[in-house]
Design a protein around this motif. Structure first.
Motif, short mmCIF file in Angstrom:
data_model
loop_
_atom_site.label_atom_id
_atom_site.label_comp_id
_atom_site.label_asym_id
_atom_site.label_seq_id
_atom_site.Cartn_x
_atom_site.Cartn_y
_atom_site.Cartn_z
N MET A 1 1.27 -1.38 -0.24
CA MET A 1 0.10 0.37 -0.13
C MET A 1 0.68 1.43 0.22
O MET A 1 1.76 1.51 0.66
CB MET A 1 -0.80 -0.24 0.91
CG MET A 1 -1.78 0.90 1.54
SD MET A 1 -2.78 0.94 3.08
CE MET A 1 -1.34 1.08 4.44
N PRO A 2 0.29 2.33 -0.85
CA PRO A 2 1.40 3.61 -1.10
C PRO A 2 1.74 4.17 0.64
O PRO A 2 0.29 3.82 1.31
CB PRO A 2 1.14 4.36 -2.05
CG PRO A 2 -0.38 3.38 -2.79
CD PRO A 2 -0.39 2.04 -2.26
N GLY A 3 2.84 4.72 1.19
CA GLY A 3 2.98 5.40 2.07
C GLY A 3 3.26 4.37 3.30
O GLY A 3 3.72 5.74 4.63
N VAL A 4 3.45 3.19 2.99
CA VAL A 4 4.05 2.58 4.38
C VAL A 4 4.87 1.34 3.39
O VAL A 4 4.98 0.41 2.80
CB VAL A 4 3.20 1.34 5.02
CG1 VAL A 4 3.09 0.36 5.58
CG2 VAL A 4 0.92 1.76 4.86
N ILE A 5 6.07 1.94 4.50
CA ILE A 5 7.45 1.13 4.10
C ILE A 5 8.02 -0.29 4.37
O ILE A 5 7.63 0.31 6.49
CB ILE A 5 8.67 2.11 4.06
CG1 ILE A 5 8.14 3.51 3.65
CG2 ILE A 5 9.98 1.87 4.07
CD1 ILE A 5 9.33 4.71 3.48
N VAL A 6 7.53 -1.18 4.48
CA VAL A 6 7.54 -2.50 4.86
C VAL A 6 8.96 -3.35 4.39
O VAL A 6 9.57 -4.52 4.94
CB VAL A 6 6.61 -3.13 4.15
CG1 VAL A 6 5.08 -2.51 4.78
CG2 VAL A 6 6.99 -3.48 2.61
N THR A 7 10.22 -2.87 3.90
CA THR A 7 11.35 -2.78 3.15
C THR A 7 12.10 -3.75 4.73
O THR A 7 12.34 -5.12 4.96
CB THR A 7 12.10 -2.21 2.08
OG1 THR A 7 11.75 -1.67 1.77
CG2 THR A 7 13.57 -3.33 2.29
N PRO A 8 12.25 -2.97 5.67
CA PRO A 8 12.78 -3.68 7.12
C PRO A 8 11.99 -5.17 7.31
O PRO A 8 12.71 -6.45 7.48
CB PRO A 8 12.89 -3.45 8.06
CG PRO A 8 12.67 -1.56 7.34
CD PRO A 8 11.70 -1.73 5.53
N ILE A 9 10.78 -5.22 7.59
CA ILE A 9 10.06 -6.01 7.89
C ILE A 9 10.17 -7.47 6.94
O ILE A 9 10.21 -7.88 7.72
CB ILE A 9 8.55 -6.06 8.07
CG1 ILE A 9 8.22 -4.81 9.33
CG2 ILE A 9 7.67 -6.95 8.08
CD1 ILE A 9 6.72 -3.64 9.50
N VAL A 10 9.95 -6.88 5.42
CA VAL A 10 10.41 -8.01 4.72
C VAL A 10 11.84 -8.57 4.76
O VAL A 10 12.11 -10.19 4.81
CB VAL A 10 9.97 -8.01 3.40
CG1 VAL A 10 10.38 -8.83 2.28
CG2 VAL A 10 8.54 -6.96 3.13
N ARG A 11 12.73 -8.14 5.07
CA ARG A 11 14.12 -8.61 5.26
C ARG A 11 14.24 -9.09 6.72
O ARG A 11 14.58 -10.71 6.78
CB ARG A 11 15.32 -7.81 5.09
CG ARG A 11 15.42 -6.79 3.60
CD ARG A 11 16.50 -5.93 4.24
NE ARG A 11 16.42 -5.03 3.51
CZ ARG A 11 16.99 -3.61 3.07
NH1 ARG A 11 17.21 -3.21 4.48
NH2 ARG A 11 17.64 -3.24 1.76
N GLN A 12 13.56 -8.63 7.71
CA GLN A 12 13.52 -9.43 9.32
C GLN A 12 12.57 -10.97 8.62
O GLN A 12 13.03 -12.04 8.90
CB GLN A 12 12.92 -8.90 10.14
CG GLN A 12 12.52 -9.57 11.12
CD GLN A 12 12.74 -8.81 12.57
OE1 GLN A 12 12.05 -7.92 12.13
NE2 GLN A 12 12.17 -8.90 13.96
N PHE A 13 11.86 -10.94 8.00
CA PHE A 13 10.85 -12.66 8.30
C PHE A 13 11.66 -12.98 6.97
O PHE A 13 11.71 -14.84 7.13
CB PHE A 13 9.37 -12.08 7.07
CG PHE A 13 8.87 -13.25 7.29
CD1 PHE A 13 8.04 -13.52 7.95
CD2 PHE A 13 8.44 -13.61 5.84
CE1 PHE A 13 7.12 -15.02 7.69
CE2 PHE A 13 7.52 -14.55 5.33
CZ PHE A 13 6.94 -15.33 6.04
N ARG A 14 12.54 -12.66 6.15
CA ARG A 14 12.79 -13.54 4.55
C ARG A 14 13.99 -14.77 5.83
O ARG A 14 14.37 -15.84 5.56
CB ARG A 14 13.01 -12.35 3.53
CG ARG A 14 12.34 -12.68 2.75
CD ARG A 14 13.28 -11.85 1.61
NE ARG A 14 12.28 -11.88 0.03
CZ ARG A 14 12.10 -10.85 -0.29
NH1 ARG A 14 12.97 -9.74 -0.22
NH2 ARG A 14 11.04 -10.74 -1.25
N ALA A 15 14.72 -13.47 6.54
CA ALA A 15 15.79 -14.23 7.48
C ALA A 15 14.96 -15.07 8.37
O ALA A 15 15.79 -16.13 8.88
CB ALA A 15 16.68 -12.88 8.33
N LEU A 16 14.22 -15.83 8.95
CA LEU A 16 13.65 -16.15 9.74
C LEU A 16 12.55 -16.79 9.21
O LEU A 16 12.29 -18.03 9.64
CB LEU A 16 12.49 -15.14 11.04
CG LEU A 16 12.71 -14.12 11.83
CD1 LEU A 16 12.18 -13.90 12.59
CD2 LEU A 16 14.55 -14.95 12.62
N ALA A 17 12.60 -16.65 7.87
CA ALA A 17 11.75 -17.79 7.50
C ALA A 17 12.11 -18.04 6.09
O ALA A 17 10.92 -17.59 4.74
CB ALA A 17 10.08 -17.73 7.20
#
Length: 192
Positions: A1-17
């Motif tokens: 969704m425009p205006g919500v930066i999720v990159t750090p969350i996605v990086r952390q999730f990819r590392a854990l899963a």
């Protein structure tokens, strides 16, 4: 969704899963529910309210809303504008999106002036109409940060409730990876 930066969350999730295939898709404010309903995404950052109640909702944080004005608008240089100060001007979106609105309703004006004043159907069309001086729109602050234009000024808006940003997923999608993702999101963005 425009205006919500999720990159750090996605990086952390990819590392854990690492076994989970993660793709980030961007949605427009008008089609966030469609992406969830048709299965294009398992989980989505959304702005509430959602028009249907078939989702698990994790409220995250309230997001203030701003008025998008032409850079030549009489109120464009104000730091903050109360919604009542905008009553002489045309609201270029569905007045149901701004329940606090009590000004010149676009629906009534458009009904008198069709077809020249059809309501814009996308954020880009809306911003083009704003920039041309046709009227104004009310948007979440995060969206304003995403859609920067030199001919539009975003002004803090008083007298309107913030929009809640949330994480949403279908109630029938029971997957441990969604729960894990939701925990990461809550830790990163908080839970309202």
């Amino acid at each position: 969704m425009p205006g919500v930066i999720v990159t750090p969350i996605v990086r952390q999730f990819r590392a854990l899963a690492p076994e989970v295939n993660v793709q980030v898709l961007h949605t427009a404010p008008t089609d966030q529910v469609d992406y969830l309903l048709d299965g294009r995404v398992d989980v989505c950052f959304v702005r509430l309210p959602l028009p249907v109640d078939t989702f698990e909702i994790v409220p995250l944080f309230p997001e203030p809303r701003v008025a998008a004005l032409s850079d030549e608008h009489p109120l464009a240089q104000a730091q903050t504008v109360h919604i009542t100060e905008l009553t002489p001007y045309r609201l270029l979106q569905d007045s149901a999106d701004v329940p606090e609105w009590r000004g010149t309703d676009f629906d009534a004006v458009a009904a008198r002036n069709r077809p020249e004043t059809e309501r814009p159907t996308s954020i880009e069309e809306s911003l083009e109409a704003v920039a041309s001086g046709t009227g104004f729109i009310v948007v979440p602050a995060g969206l304003a940060g995403f859609y920067r234009r030199p001919d539009i000024r975003y002004v803090q808006l008083a007298g309107v409730a913030p929009r809640m940003v949330a994480l949403a997923y279908a109630k029938n999608r029971k997957m441990p990876s969604i729960d894990q993702f939701a925990r990461i999101v809550i830790a990163a963005l908080g839970s309202a």
